[in-house]
Design a protein around this motif. Sequence first.
Motif, PDB file in Angstrom:
ATOM      1  N   THR A 119      17.293  -0.458   1.190  1.00  0.00           N
ATOM      2  CA  THR A 119      16.862   0.798   1.776  1.00  0.00           C
ATOM      3  C   THR A 119      16.025   0.338   2.978  1.00  0.00           C
ATOM      4  O   THR A 119      15.890   1.203   3.839  1.00  0.00           O
ATOM      5  CB  THR A 119      16.196   1.457   0.752  1.00  0.00           C
ATOM      6  N   LEU A 120      15.076  -0.423   2.609  1.00  0.00           N
ATOM      7  CA  LEU A 120      13.968  -0.925   3.599  1.00  0.00           C
ATOM      8  C   LEU A 120      14.796  -1.693   5.022  1.00  0.00           C
ATOM      9  O   LEU A 120      14.253  -1.627   6.052  1.00  0.00           O
ATOM     10  CB  LEU A 120      12.869  -1.940   2.839  1.00  0.00           C
ATOM     11  N   ARG A 121      15.885  -2.283   4.320  1.00  0.00           N
ATOM     12  CA  ARG A 121      16.295  -3.258   5.787  1.00  0.00           C
ATOM     13  C   ARG A 121      17.239  -2.176   6.788  1.00  0.00           C
ATOM     14  O   ARG A 121      17.290  -2.315   7.673  1.00  0.00           O
ATOM     15  CB  ARG A 121      17.737  -4.054   4.920  1.00  0.00           C
ATOM     16  N   LEU A 122      17.847  -0.947   6.185  1.00  0.00           N
ATOM     17  CA  LEU A 122      18.239   0.175   6.738  1.00  0.00           C
ATOM     18  C   LEU A 122      17.486   0.631   7.485  1.00  0.00           C
ATOM     19  O   LEU A 122      17.667   1.239   8.761  1.00  0.00           O
ATOM     20  CB  LEU A 122      19.270   1.056   6.294  1.00  0.00           C
ATOM     21  N   VAL A 147       8.554   4.726  -2.027  1.00  0.00           N
ATOM     22  CA  VAL A 147       7.432   5.053  -0.907  1.00  0.00           C
ATOM     23  C   VAL A 147       6.476   4.029  -0.889  1.00  0.00           C
ATOM     24  O   VAL A 147       5.798   3.541   0.260  1.00  0.00           O
ATOM     25  CB  VAL A 147       6.853   6.164  -1.437  1.00  0.00           C
ATOM     26  N   LYS A 148       6.159   3.001  -1.944  1.00  0.00           N
ATOM     27  CA  LYS A 148       5.180   2.157  -1.910  1.00  0.00           C
ATOM     28  C   LYS A 148       5.689   1.065  -1.135  1.00  0.00           C
ATOM     29  O   LYS A 148       4.891   0.442  -0.238  1.00  0.00           O
ATOM     30  CB  LYS A 148       5.011   1.628  -3.338  1.00  0.00           C
ATOM     31  N   ALA A 149       6.999   0.698  -1.156  1.00  0.00           N
ATOM     32  CA  ALA A 149       7.598  -0.509  -0.600  1.00  0.00           C
ATOM     33  C   ALA A 149       7.608  -0.154   0.997  1.00  0.00           C
ATOM     34  O   ALA A 149       7.377  -0.979   1.928  1.00  0.00           O
ATOM     35  CB  ALA A 149       8.777  -0.751  -1.037  1.00  0.00           C
ATOM     36  N   ASN A 150       7.867   1.139   1.385  1.00  0.00           N
ATOM     37  CA  ASN A 150       8.024   1.492   2.680  1.00  0.00           C
ATOM     38  C   ASN A 150       6.624   1.702   3.329  1.00  0.00           C
ATOM     39  O   ASN A 150       6.564   1.067   4.635  1.00  0.00           O
ATOM     40  CB  ASN A 150       8.831   3.134   2.732  1.00  0.00           C
ATOM     41  N   ASN A 151       5.750   2.009   2.590  1.00  0.00           N
ATOM     42  CA  ASN A 151       4.182   2.038   3.053  1.00  0.00           C
ATOM     43  C   ASN A 151       3.461   0.435   3.308  1.00  0.00           C
ATOM     44  O   ASN A 151       3.081   0.154   4.130  1.00  0.00           O
ATOM     45  CB  ASN A 151       3.155   2.707   2.297  1.00  0.00           C
ATOM     46  N   ALA A 152       4.473  -0.418   2.664  1.00  0.00           N
ATOM     47  CA  ALA A 152       3.864  -1.823   2.686  1.00  0.00           C
ATOM     48  C   ALA A 152       4.546  -2.436   3.889  1.00  0.00           C
ATOM     49  O   ALA A 152       3.873  -3.484   4.418  1.00  0.00           O
ATOM     50  CB  ALA A 152       4.028  -2.518   1.415  1.00  0.00           C
ATOM     51  N   ALA A 153       5.440  -2.017   4.273  1.00  0.00           N
ATOM     52  CA  ALA A 153       6.251  -2.475   5.553  1.00  0.00           C
ATOM     53  C   ALA A 153       5.622  -2.233   6.783  1.00  0.00           C
ATOM     54  O   ALA A 153       4.744  -1.434   7.004  1.00  0.00           O
ATOM     55  CB  ALA A 153       7.646  -1.933   5.555  1.00  0.00           C
ATOM     56  N   SER A 154       5.573  -2.996   7.672  1.00  0.00           N
ATOM     57  CA  SER A 154       5.072  -3.070   9.139  1.00  0.00           C
ATOM     58  C   SER A 154       5.627  -1.675   9.526  1.00  0.00           C
ATOM     59  O   SER A 154       6.610  -1.122   9.396  1.00  0.00           O
ATOM     60  CB  SER A 154       5.318  -4.154   9.871  1.00  0.00           C
ATOM     61  N   GLU A 155       4.942  -1.251  10.566  1.00  0.00           N
ATOM     62  CA  GLU A 155       5.325  -0.057  11.196  1.00  0.00           C
ATOM     63  C   GLU A 155       6.647   0.120  11.726  1.00  0.00           C
ATOM     64  O   GLU A 155       7.272   0.948  11.576  1.00  0.00           O
ATOM     65  CB  GLU A 155       4.067   0.344  12.370  1.00  0.00           C
ATOM     66  N   GLU A 156       7.001  -0.895  12.440  1.00  0.00           N
ATOM     67  CA  GLU A 156       8.328  -0.994  13.027  1.00  0.00           C
ATOM     68  C   GLU A 156       9.443  -1.144  12.123  1.00  0.00           C
ATOM     69  O   GLU A 156      10.620  -0.747  12.454  1.00  0.00           O
ATOM     70  CB  GLU A 156       8.625  -1.957  14.413  1.00  0.00           C
ATOM     71  N   ASP A 157       8.953  -1.392  10.989  1.00  0.00           N
ATOM     72  CA  ASP A 157      10.027  -1.792   9.791  1.00  0.00           C
ATOM     73  C   ASP A 157      10.316  -0.376   8.963  1.00  0.00           C
ATOM     74  O   ASP A 157      11.243  -0.298   8.068  1.00  0.00           O
ATOM     75  CB  ASP A 157      10.036  -2.877   9.123  1.00  0.00           C
ATOM     76  N   ARG A 158       9.106   0.302   9.182  1.00  0.00           N
ATOM     77  CA  ARG A 158       9.432   1.501   8.033  1.00  0.00           C
ATOM     78  C   ARG A 158      10.360   2.479   8.550  1.00  0.00           C
ATOM     79  O   ARG A 158      10.789   2.692   9.734  1.00  0.00           O
ATOM     80  CB  ARG A 158       7.921   2.563   8.286  1.00  0.00           C
TER      81      ARG A 158
END
Length: 139
Positions: free
Chosen positions: A136-139, A72-83
């Motif tokens: 997970t973030l890449r997908l 969740v922390k990593a997903n929140n840190a990603a840019s909006e289009e990468d989440r």
Amino acid sequence: MIARLLILPYVDLVSPKTQRAIVDTLPWKKLHVLRDMVDIMANTSLEIFEAAKRSVLENGGIGRKDIMSALVKANNAASEEDRIPQGELVAQISQHPEVQERLRTEICAAFKNHGGNLDYDTLSSLPYLDAVCRETLRL
């Protein structure tokens, strides 16, 4: 058994809502028990996810050292289009039990090696956890 062989190939042709209506309508007690177990697992996983998300949003995840909080922390840190959507985040973990087991083994070993204290640096140094989070973030 014959019904399962006749129905199974066509399951993906109908929407999940229609599948649920069919399961609710069929008079198979064992199928209803299975449906109820799936509902409990789905609701529990969403509760765990929401608790992790709430913790990360409220205090930056401090004090939480579980995989879901890290994701969740990593997903929140990603840019909006990468989440990725929340449901996809939960699904990515649940669809690969062999990955879960290897990840659990790596984390348990680190937990044992560090005297039961996994700080951020220790978690960051776990290669398989890092790979799972990145994939997970890449997908």
